[in-house]
Design a protein around this motif. Structure first.
Motif, PDB file in Angstrom:
ATOM      1  N   LEU A  20       1.064  -1.673  -0.524  1.00  0.00           N
ATOM      2  CA  LEU A  20      -0.022   0.201   0.252  1.00  0.00           C
ATOM      3  C   LEU A  20       0.851   1.256   0.051  1.00  0.00           C
ATOM      4  N   VAL A  21       0.566   2.391  -0.844  1.00  0.00           N
ATOM      5  CA  VAL A  21       1.332   3.377  -0.597  1.00  0.00           C
ATOM      6  C   VAL A  21      -0.175   4.429  -0.173  1.00  0.00           C
ATOM      7  N   VAL A  22       0.556   5.609   1.169  1.00  0.00           N
ATOM      8  CA  VAL A  22      -0.644   6.059   1.780  1.00  0.00           C
ATOM      9  C   VAL A  22       0.738   7.252   1.612  1.00  0.00           C
ATOM     10  N   GLU A  23      -1.155   8.015   1.706  1.00  0.00           N
ATOM     11  CA  GLU A  23      -0.874   9.786   2.378  1.00  0.00           C
ATOM     12  C   GLU A  23      -1.520  10.259   3.397  1.00  0.00           C
ATOM     13  N   GLY A  24      -0.507  10.317   4.264  1.00  0.00           N
ATOM     14  CA  GLY A  24      -1.502  10.332   6.352  1.00  0.00           C
ATOM     15  C   GLY A  24      -2.541   9.215   6.131  1.00  0.00           C
ATOM     16  N   SER A  25      -3.912   9.234   5.780  1.00  0.00           N
ATOM     17  CA  SER A  25      -5.407   8.514   6.017  1.00  0.00           C
ATOM     18  C   SER A  25      -5.406   8.052   4.814  1.00  0.00           C
ATOM     19  N   ARG A  26      -5.180   8.464   3.611  1.00  0.00           N
ATOM     20  CA  ARG A  26      -5.469   7.877   2.261  1.00  0.00           C
ATOM     21  C   ARG A  26      -4.539   7.400   2.032  1.00  0.00           C
ATOM     22  N   VAL A  27      -5.242   6.364   0.722  1.00  0.00           N
ATOM     23  CA  VAL A  27      -4.889   4.872   0.302  1.00  0.00           C
ATOM     24  C   VAL A  27      -4.690   5.244  -0.962  1.00  0.00           C
ATOM     25  N   LEU A  28      -3.235   6.063  -1.543  1.00  0.00           N
ATOM     26  CA  LEU A  28      -3.366   6.133  -3.614  1.00  0.00           C
ATOM     27  C   LEU A  28      -3.089   4.760  -4.266  1.00  0.00           C
ATOM     28  N   TRP A  29      -2.627   3.829  -3.365  1.00  0.00           N
ATOM     29  CA  TRP A  29      -2.198   2.832  -4.645  1.00  0.00           C
ATOM     30  C   TRP A  29      -2.160   1.661  -4.086  1.00  0.00           C
ATOM     31  N   GLN A  30      -2.639   0.763  -4.027  1.00  0.00           N
ATOM     32  CA  GLN A  30      -2.755  -0.757  -3.202  1.00  0.00           C
ATOM     33  C   GLN A  30      -2.678  -1.579  -4.577  1.00  0.00           C
ATOM     34  N   GLY A  31      -1.977  -2.729  -3.987  1.00  0.00           N
ATOM     35  CA  GLY A  31      -1.775  -4.235  -5.098  1.00  0.00           C
ATOM     36  C   GLY A  31      -0.566  -4.458  -4.784  1.00  0.00           C
TER      37      GLY A  31
END
Length: 137
Positions: free
Chosen positions: A82-93
Motif C-alpha cells: 500500500l502507498v498511503v499519504e496520511g490516512s488516504r490510500v493512494l495505491w494498493q496491489g
C-alpha cells in the motif's frame, strides 16, 4: 425525617448518575483528526521490508512520486503493498516481480509504503523491496 433523607439522597444519586451517563459519550467520543503532520526529512533511495511494516517517505509537498517495487513470492502470491499519504490510500496491489507505481501526493501527510502480508515458511519468504524512488514536480 429519615424517609425524606433517603428520598432526597436517591434523587441526587439518580441525577448524578444520569449526568455521568449523559457526559460519557462526549468524553470518550471519537473526534476527527486534523491534518496529519508531515516532518520533512531525507528521502530513502532504497528500502527493504522483510516483515510486515512501513517505510516512511518524508515528502511534505505536492509531487508525482514513482516507486520501483520488487516482491518475492511465497505460496504463489507476492507481497501486498500500500502507498498511503496520511490516512488516504493512494495505491494498493500485489507486487509479483518488479512493478513501477506512480502516485500523486498533496503534501498533507507523511507518505508511506506498507507491507501487509508477510509469510515465511522456509524455503519460501515473501518480502517487499523499494528499489528506486523518483520525485517529479
Amino acid at each position: 425525617m429519615r424517609g425524606l433523607a433517603l428520598a432526597v439522597g436517591g434523587l441526587l444519586f439518580a441525577l448524578g448518575m444520569g449526568l455521568a451517563l449523559w457526559a460519557l459519550p462526549k468524553a470518550f467520543g471519537l473526534k476527527p483528526l486534523g491534518q496529519e503532520a508531515c516532518v520533512p526529512g531525507p528521502l530513502p533511495e532504497r528500502g527493504e521490508l522483510w516483515s510486515n511494516g512501513v517505510l516512511e517517505i518524508s515528502l511534505c509537498r505536492e509531487a508525482r512520486v514513482g516507486l520501483l517495487l520488487e516482491g518475492t513470492l511465497a505460496q504463489g502470491k507476492g507481497p501486498n503493498a500500500l502507498v498511503v499519504e496520511g490516512s488516504r490510500v493512494l495505491w494498493q496491489g500485489e507486487v509479483s516481480g518488479v512493478k513501477e507505481v506512480w502516485v500523486r501526493t498533496t503534501g498533507r501527510g507523511t507518505l508511506a509504503l506498507a507491507f501487509t502480508n508477510d509469510l515465511y515458511q522456509p524455503p519460501e519468504d515473501r518480502n517487499l523491496f523499494l528499489r528506486a524512488l523518483r520525485v517529479e514536480p
